[in-house]
Design a protein around this motif. Structure first.
Motif, PDB file in Angstrom:
ATOM      1  N   THR A 181      27.404  72.329  36.584  1.00  0.00           N
ATOM      2  CA  THR A 181      26.836  73.363  35.379  1.00  0.00           C
ATOM      3  C   THR A 181      27.265  71.467  34.165  1.00  0.00           C
ATOM      4  OG1 THR A 181      28.849  73.349  34.259  1.00  0.00           O
ATOM      5  CG2 THR A 181      27.801  75.036  35.592  1.00  0.00           C
ATOM      6  N   LEU A 182      27.186  71.714  32.690  1.00  0.00           N
ATOM      7  CA  LEU A 182      27.228  70.304  31.735  1.00  0.00           C
ATOM      8  C   LEU A 182      28.752  69.739  32.422  1.00  0.00           C
ATOM      9  CD1 LEU A 182      25.431  70.868  28.609  1.00  0.00           C
ATOM     10  CD2 LEU A 182      25.301  68.758  30.748  1.00  0.00           C
ATOM     11  N   ASN A 183      30.076  70.891  31.945  1.00  0.00           N
ATOM     12  CA  ASN A 183      30.998  70.590  32.539  1.00  0.00           C
ATOM     13  C   ASN A 183      31.542  69.156  33.778  1.00  0.00           C
ATOM     14  OD1 ASN A 183      30.577  74.083  31.536  1.00  0.00           O
ATOM     15  ND2 ASN A 183      33.204  73.107  31.091  1.00  0.00           N
ATOM     16  N   ASP A 184      30.599  69.817  34.615  1.00  0.00           N
ATOM     17  CA  ASP A 184      30.916  68.509  36.172  1.00  0.00           C
ATOM     18  C   ASP A 184      30.414  67.884  35.582  1.00  0.00           C
ATOM     19  OD1 ASP A 184      31.631  71.193  38.580  1.00  0.00           O
ATOM     20  OD2 ASP A 184      30.107  72.383  37.265  1.00  0.00           O
ATOM     21  N   ILE A 185      29.357  67.246  35.295  1.00  0.00           N
ATOM     22  CA  ILE A 185      28.642  65.859  34.832  1.00  0.00           C
ATOM     23  C   ILE A 185      28.595  65.575  33.481  1.00  0.00           C
ATOM     24  CG2 ILE A 185      27.227  66.821  36.685  1.00  0.00           C
ATOM     25  CD1 ILE A 185      25.585  67.436  35.018  1.00  0.00           C
ATOM     26  N   VAL A 186      29.700  65.926  32.826  1.00  0.00           N
ATOM     27  CA  VAL A 186      30.485  65.457  31.179  1.00  0.00           C
ATOM     28  C   VAL A 186      31.552  64.118  32.071  1.00  0.00           C
ATOM     29  CG1 VAL A 186      29.195  66.931  29.821  1.00  0.00           C
ATOM     30  CG2 VAL A 186      32.060  66.412  30.568  1.00  0.00           C
ATOM     31  N   GLY A 187      31.420  63.026  31.368  1.00  0.00           N
ATOM     32  CA  GLY A 187      32.657  62.310  31.403  1.00  0.00           C
ATOM     33  C   GLY A 187      32.479  61.304  31.207  1.00  0.00           C
ATOM     34  N   ILE A 188      31.297  60.527  31.609  1.00  0.00           N
ATOM     35  CA  ILE A 188      30.834  59.212  31.834  1.00  0.00           C
ATOM     36  C   ILE A 188      30.800  58.263  30.911  1.00  0.00           C
ATOM     37  CG2 ILE A 188      28.413  57.757  32.902  1.00  0.00           C
ATOM     38  CD1 ILE A 188      27.693  59.995  34.162  1.00  0.00           C
ATOM     39  N   LYS A 189      31.465  57.372  30.809  1.00  0.00           N
ATOM     40  CA  LYS A 189      31.735  56.489  29.216  1.00  0.00           C
ATOM     41  C   LYS A 189      31.672  54.775  29.708  1.00  0.00           C
ATOM     42  CE  LYS A 189      36.301  57.947  29.406  1.00  0.00           C
ATOM     43  NZ  LYS A 189      37.243  58.998  29.393  1.00  0.00           N
ATOM     44  N   GLY A 190      30.638  54.011  28.363  1.00  0.00           N
ATOM     45  CA  GLY A 190      31.045  53.281  28.802  1.00  0.00           C
ATOM     46  C   GLY A 190      32.313  51.963  28.371  1.00  0.00           C
ATOM     47  N   LYS A 191      32.514  51.345  29.142  1.00  0.00           N
ATOM     48  CA  LYS A 191      33.819  50.786  28.556  1.00  0.00           C
ATOM     49  C   LYS A 191      33.343  49.366  28.723  1.00  0.00           C
ATOM     50  CE  LYS A 191      37.044  51.316  31.930  1.00  0.00           C
ATOM     51  NZ  LYS A 191      38.114  51.827  32.146  1.00  0.00           N
ATOM     52  N   ASN A 192      34.443  48.135  28.634  1.00  0.00           N
ATOM     53  CA  ASN A 192      34.549  46.785  28.025  1.00  0.00           C
ATOM     54  C   ASN A 192      32.961  46.478  28.488  1.00  0.00           C
ATOM     55  OD1 ASN A 192      36.232  47.560  26.549  1.00  0.00           O
ATOM     56  ND2 ASN A 192      37.718  46.454  28.128  1.00  0.00           N
ATOM     57  N   GLY A 193      32.565  45.744  27.709  1.00  0.00           N
ATOM     58  CA  GLY A 193      30.976  44.640  27.527  1.00  0.00           C
ATOM     59  C   GLY A 193      30.466  45.974  28.396  1.00  0.00           C
ATOM     60  N   ASN A 194      29.435  45.870  29.474  1.00  0.00           N
ATOM     61  CA  ASN A 194      28.638  46.506  29.901  1.00  0.00           C
ATOM     62  C   ASN A 194      29.136  47.998  31.062  1.00  0.00           C
ATOM     63  OD1 ASN A 194      26.490  45.734  27.681  1.00  0.00           O
ATOM     64  ND2 ASN A 194      26.352  44.049  29.231  1.00  0.00           N
ATOM     65  N   LYS A 195      30.592  47.593  31.082  1.00  0.00           N
ATOM     66  CA  LYS A 195      31.154  48.889  31.915  1.00  0.00           C
ATOM     67  C   LYS A 195      31.075  49.998  32.417  1.00  0.00           C
ATOM     68  CE  LYS A 195      31.799  44.456  34.403  1.00  0.00           C
ATOM     69  NZ  LYS A 195      31.406  44.006  34.714  1.00  0.00           N
ATOM     70  N   VAL A 196      30.854  50.830  32.912  1.00  0.00           N
ATOM     71  CA  VAL A 196      30.578  51.666  32.769  1.00  0.00           C
ATOM     72  C   VAL A 196      31.788  52.512  33.738  1.00  0.00           C
ATOM     73  CG1 VAL A 196      29.327  51.666  34.518  1.00  0.00           C
ATOM     74  CG2 VAL A 196      29.254  53.987  33.497  1.00  0.00           C
ATOM     75  N   ASP A 197      32.054  53.885  32.979  1.00  0.00           N
ATOM     76  CA  ASP A 197      33.241  54.925  33.810  1.00  0.00           C
ATOM     77  C   ASP A 197      32.765  55.821  34.250  1.00  0.00           C
ATOM     78  OD1 ASP A 197      35.785  55.240  35.017  1.00  0.00           O
ATOM     79  OD2 ASP A 197      36.795  56.002  33.145  1.00  0.00           O
ATOM     80  N   ILE A 198      32.620  56.379  35.503  1.00  0.00           N
ATOM     81  CA  ILE A 198      32.128  57.128  35.916  1.00  0.00           C
ATOM     82  C   ILE A 198      32.814  58.319  36.623  1.00  0.00           C
ATOM     83  CG2 ILE A 198      30.695  58.601  37.330  1.00  0.00           C
ATOM     84  CD1 ILE A 198      29.324  55.685  37.116  1.00  0.00           C
ATOM     85  N   PRO A 199      33.930  59.165  36.003  1.00  0.00           N
ATOM     86  CA  PRO A 199      34.030  60.302  37.125  1.00  0.00           C
ATOM     87  C   PRO A 199      33.987  60.815  38.025  1.00  0.00           C
ATOM     88  CG  PRO A 199      34.013  61.336  34.619  1.00  0.00           C
ATOM     89  CD  PRO A 199      32.838  60.198  34.967  1.00  0.00           C
TER      90      PRO A 199
END
Lengths: 321, 370
Positions: A181-199
Motif C-alpha cells: 500500500t502507500l505505507n510501503d512505498i512512501v519515504g523517497i526523499k530528495g537530498k542535497n543537490g540532485n541526490k535521492v534517498d530511497i528507503p
C-alpha cells in the motif's frame, strides 16, 4: 523485506470480507471532509450489505510500541482524531465515492496492532473511548484477534464476531490480495543537490514494479517512451479503486516517483556500472533501452537484482552522498 | 483435385470428407493426416492478428467466421489452413498439410506468439472425456516427467516404494485395450504401483450403428486432434466443437474470478500440491522451464512459510502474483490478465509435478482434482 503492518491488516480483513461476501465497497485511506472543515482518514472504510441491512464500518489501525502512553501522543494525536470520529455521520460521506444511505448505521472500529493490552486500556480510559466504539487487539505475529470492547447485537458486532471466528483459521492471515500500500512505498526523499534517498522496502517494491512495467510494455508492444504518470498508473493498477488520495498527495507521490526514475536512469547506471534499462530523454520523460528482446528476461532480472542488492545492503544512501 | 481456397465452409467440409474417403488422387496430400488445433486468441479481430505475420495471408470466404489462410514455408511454397472463428476467443484451425512443415508454423504463429496460446486441458477433464466419450474402441497415451523433484535422485533406489514412484519417474506409455473395462483394469493397477496417470492423448474410434468406423482420431491435452481414418468428417467437427465449448465455459468461470476492485469481484486461485516442496525450488523450476510456463517471475518478499512473487504472463503481458507455500500456491490474477495462465500453470503442474495437483477457486464451489 517485510510488508507493513497496515498492508498485512488490510489483507487479513479483505480475506475475511471475501469469505463473508457482504462487503460492497472498500476504501483505503480515503479522506472524509467533516462539516467543521477538518478531514478524517480512516485506514479502511467499508460499506456492507447483510440480509438487506446496509451499514458502514470505519477501521482505524493503531500501533503503539511504547510501554506507557505519552501525554503528547494523547493530546496531539489520539484525542483530536477520536473527537473527529465521534462527529462522523453518514451525511458527511461523499456519494461520488461511496453509496450514501442516510438511514444506515455507521460504526467505528479501533484496531490496535501489536500493542500491549495495558497501553490499549490506558488509551481507552484516558481518551476516553466510549462504549459504542468497538476496540480490538490484533497480534500479527501470533495471528490473533481479540475483542476488547463492543456493543452487542449490532450488524457491526455480528460482522466482527464472524471475523473473530475466521481469525482462528491460519489461512486467513496469509492471503495476499494487495502486496503493498502507500505505507510501503512512501519515504523517497530528495537530498542535497540532485541526490535521492530511497528507503529499502520502497526501493525494492518500486524497482520490482519498474522492471515489471518495462517487461509489460515490451510484451504488449507499447511505445518505449513513457512518463512518470504511465508508471504510476501501472503501479496502482491493481488497487487503484480502493486508494483515494487527495490531489496534493498525488502530486507529492508523483514527485517521489520522478526522483526514483531519475535515480534509476542516471545515478544507478553510472555508479554500479550496469547496462542502462531506461534513459531520461526529457523532463519527466523516459525511454526503455531494450533492443534485444531475446535477452530481455535475463537483463531485467540482472539489473533488478543489482539495484535491490544496494537496498538490501543499505548502501544506497552512503553511495549517493 | 479441387481448389485449396473455399468460399463456403460447407464446400471445404465436403473437400475434407472426400479426403477421408480417398476420393482424390493427389498422392502427396493423401499421405497426410487431417489435423485440427484449438488455439486461444486475445486479439480484437482476426485482421489485427494477421497483420502481425508476413508469412500468412488471410483469404476471407463469403462466410463471416470461416477463413482460408495461406501460409508460406521457408522455401516460399504455399500451404493452406482453414480457420473457424465462430468463437472469437477459441479458434479452430484445420489442415491437411505435411506435419513436419506445418506443425512448427502453427506452433510459432497461432500457439506461441503475442496474444496467442494453446489450450491446456486439465487431466480430470481428459479423464471425463475418456469416460464420457465411451466407444467400443478407445486407446490412451499417458506421459509424465517429474521436473520438480529431480534433485531427489536417491529416491530412485526406492523402487519398491510405490508412493514415491511419481517423485522421479519420466515415462510415456501408449495403450489400446479397446474395451473400457480393460482400460479401467490397467489404469487401476498402474495406480497401485504408483504410476502417475497423466493423459497426453485419448485415441477414439467412433462407430455408426452398423459397426462401421465413422472416425478414428486422437485428442491431445493441448487441443490438437489428428484423424487417422474414417468417413464422417462432420462427426469430428462436432467433437472438436464440444471440446472447445467445454474449455470456453471453464475459462469463463476462471475469468469471473479475476480481481476487479471496481466492484470487489474476484477470488484467489489455489493450486494444492499433493506433497510438500521447497517453495524456492518451485520458483527455480518455473523460471528454468520458461518454454512451458511462459512466466516472467520476480521475487518480492518472503514471509513466514511462503514466498511472494510478482509475475507477468508473457503471452499477453498480463500481471498476476504468486504466493508459493510448501503445499500450495495462491494466484491473484488481475482483471486485465488472461485466465488461460491458470490452466497453463495447473495442467503443466499435473504433467510435471503430479497429476494429483488440485485447482480450487477460493470461496467458490469450483474444484478440479481430488
Amino acid at each position: 523485506m517485510n510488508i507493513s503492518y497496515n498492508t498485512q491488516v488490510l489483507n487479513f480483513l479483505l480475506a475475511c470480507f471475501k469469505k463473508l461476501k457482504t462487503l460492497k465497497k472498500a476504501l483505503y485511506e480515503t479522506s472524509i471532509i467533516l462539516p467543521s472543515g477538518d478531514s478524517l482518514t480512516p485506514d479502511l472504510f467499508c460499506f456492507f450489505i447483510e440480509n438487506k441491512d446496509n451499514f458502514y464500518s470505519a477501521f482505524e489501525f493503531k500501533q503503539r510500541g511504547y510501554d506507557k502512553i505519552t501525554n503528547e501522543d494523547l493530546q496531539e494525536r489520539l484525542i483530536p482524531q477520536y473527537q473527529k470520529y465521534k462527529t462522523l455521520k453518514v451525511e458527511d460521506l461523499d456519494q461520488n465515492i461511496v453509496p450514501k444511505i442516510i438511514s444506515s448505521e455507521l460504526f467505528i472500529n479501533y484496531l490496535f496492532i501489536n500493542t500491549e493490552l495495558s497501553i490499549i486500556n490506558d488509551i481507552i480510559n484516558q481518551i476516553p473511548i466510549e462504549k459504542e466504539i468497538y476496540v480490538y487487539s490484533m497480534k500479527l505475529n501470533d495471528h490473533s484477534l481479540e475483542e476488547i470492547q463492543s456493543e452487542e447485537g449490532t450488524s457491526n458486532h455480528i460482522l466482527m464476531n464472524n471475523i473473530l471466528d475466521l481469525s482462528k483459521i491460519e489461512d486467513y492471515w496469509k492471503k495476499i490480495y494487495i502486496p503493498f500500500t502507500l505505507n510501503d512505498i512512501v519515504g523517497i526523499k530528495g537530498k542535497n543537490g540532485n541526490k535521492v534517498d530511497i528507503p529499502r522496502f520502497a526501493g525494492i517494491i518500486i524497482t520490482n514494479k519498474l522492471i515489471q512495467f518495462i517487461v509489460n510494455r515490451k510484451i504488449t508492444q507499447e511505445s518505449s517512451n513513457f512518463t512518470a504518470d504511465h508508471f504510476i498508473d501501472f503501479l496502482f493498477r491493481e488497487f487503484i479503486q480502493i486508494i483515494s488520495i487527495g490531489e496534493d498527495e498525488k502530486k507529492a507521490f508523483k514527485r517521489k516517483i520522478i526522483l526514483f526514475l531519475n535515480w534509476f536512469a542516471e545515478d544507478l547506471i553510472q555508479e554500479i556500472n550496469i547496462s542502462e534499462i531506461i534513459r531520461k530523454i526529457a523532463q519527466n520523460k523516459y525511454n526503455i533501452i531494450l533492443r534485444k528482446t531475446e535477452t530481455l528476461e535475463d537483463r531485467c532480472i540482472d539489473i533488478r537484482n543489482q539495484a535491490i542488492a544496494f537496498f538490501q545492503q543499505l548502501k544506497i544512501t552512503e553511495f549517493l552522498q | 483435385m479441387e481448389s485449396h481456397q473455399f468460399e463456403y465452409k460447407s464446400d471445404w467440409v465436403q473437400y475434407f470428407e472426400g479426403f477421408l474417403k480417398n476420393e482424390y488422387k493427389d498422392v502427396e496430400k493423401t499421405k497426410n493426416y487431417i489435423k485440427t488445433h484449438i488455439v486461444e486468441s486475445n486479439y480484437d479481430s482476426i485482421e489485427s492478428f494477421s497483420r502481425n505475420f508476413k508469412e500468412i495471408k488471410l483469404l476471407p470466404s463469403k462466410e463471416e467466421n470461416f477463413f482460408n489462410v495461406e501460409v508460406k514455408n521457408d522455401r516460399k511454397e504455399t500451404h493452406f489452413l482453414y480457420l473457424d472463428i465462430s468463437n472469437s476467443r477459441f479458434w479452430i484451425i484445420h489442415n491437411i498439410e505435411p506435419q513436419k512443415i506445418i506443425k512448427s508454423k502453427i506452433e510459432d504463429i497461432f500457439c506461441n506468439s503475442y496474444l496467442q496460446d494453446k489450450i491446456y486441458i486439465p487431466n480430470e477433464i481428459m479423464e471425463e472425456y475418456r469416460r464420457k466419450e465411451n466407444t467400443d474402441s478407445l486407446g490412451i497415451s499417458i506421459k509424465f516427467k517429474q521436473l520438480f523433484m529431480e534433485d531427489s535422485k536417491e529416491i530412485k533406489d526406492e523402487l519398491s516404494n510405490t508412493e514415491k514412484v511419481e517423485e522421479f519417474i519420466d515415462y510415456s506409455l501408449r495403450l489400446w485395450p479397446k474395451k473400457t473395462k480393460t482400460m479401467d483394469f490397467f489404469l487401476e493397477n498402474f495406480k497401485k504401483i504408483g504410476l502417475p496417470i497423466n493423459y497426453n492423448s485419448l485415441n477414439y474410434v467412433f462407430f455408426d450403428e452398423f459397426g462401421d468406423t465413422l472416425i478414428k482420431e486422437d485428442l491431445y491435452f493441448d487441443g490438437r486432434f489428428i484423424i487417422n481414418r474414417g468417413k464422417d468428417f462432420k462427426h469430428h467437427l462436432k467433437f472438436v466443437d464440444n471440446v472447445r465449448d467445454r474449455y470456453n465455459t471453464l475459462m469463463k468461470q476462471i475469468e469471473e474470478n479475476r480481481f476487479n476492485w471496481d466492484d470487489l469481484n474476484g477470488n484467489l486461485f489455489i493450486i494444492y500440491f499433493n506433497k510438500e516442496l521447497d517453495p524456492q525450488n518451485i520458483f527455480n523450476i518455473i523460471k528454468k522451464n520458461h518454454d512451458i510456463f511462459k512466466i516472467f517471475i520476480l521475487y518480492l518478499f518472503k514471509k513466514d512459510d511462503y514466498y511472494f512473487y510478482d509475475c507477468i504472463d508473457e503471452h499477453t503481458g498480463g500481471t498476476f502474483t504468486l504466493q508459493i507455500f510448501k503445499d500450495k500456491m495462491y494466484i491473484n490474477l488481475k482483471k486485465d490478465s488472461c485466465g488461460n495462465i491458470i490452466l497453463r500453470i495447473f495442467s503443466n503442474l499435473q504433467k510435471y509435478l503430479s497429476p494429483k495437483t488440485r485447482l480450487e477457486i477460493d470461496n467458490e464451489n469450483f474444484i478440479i482434482g481430488k
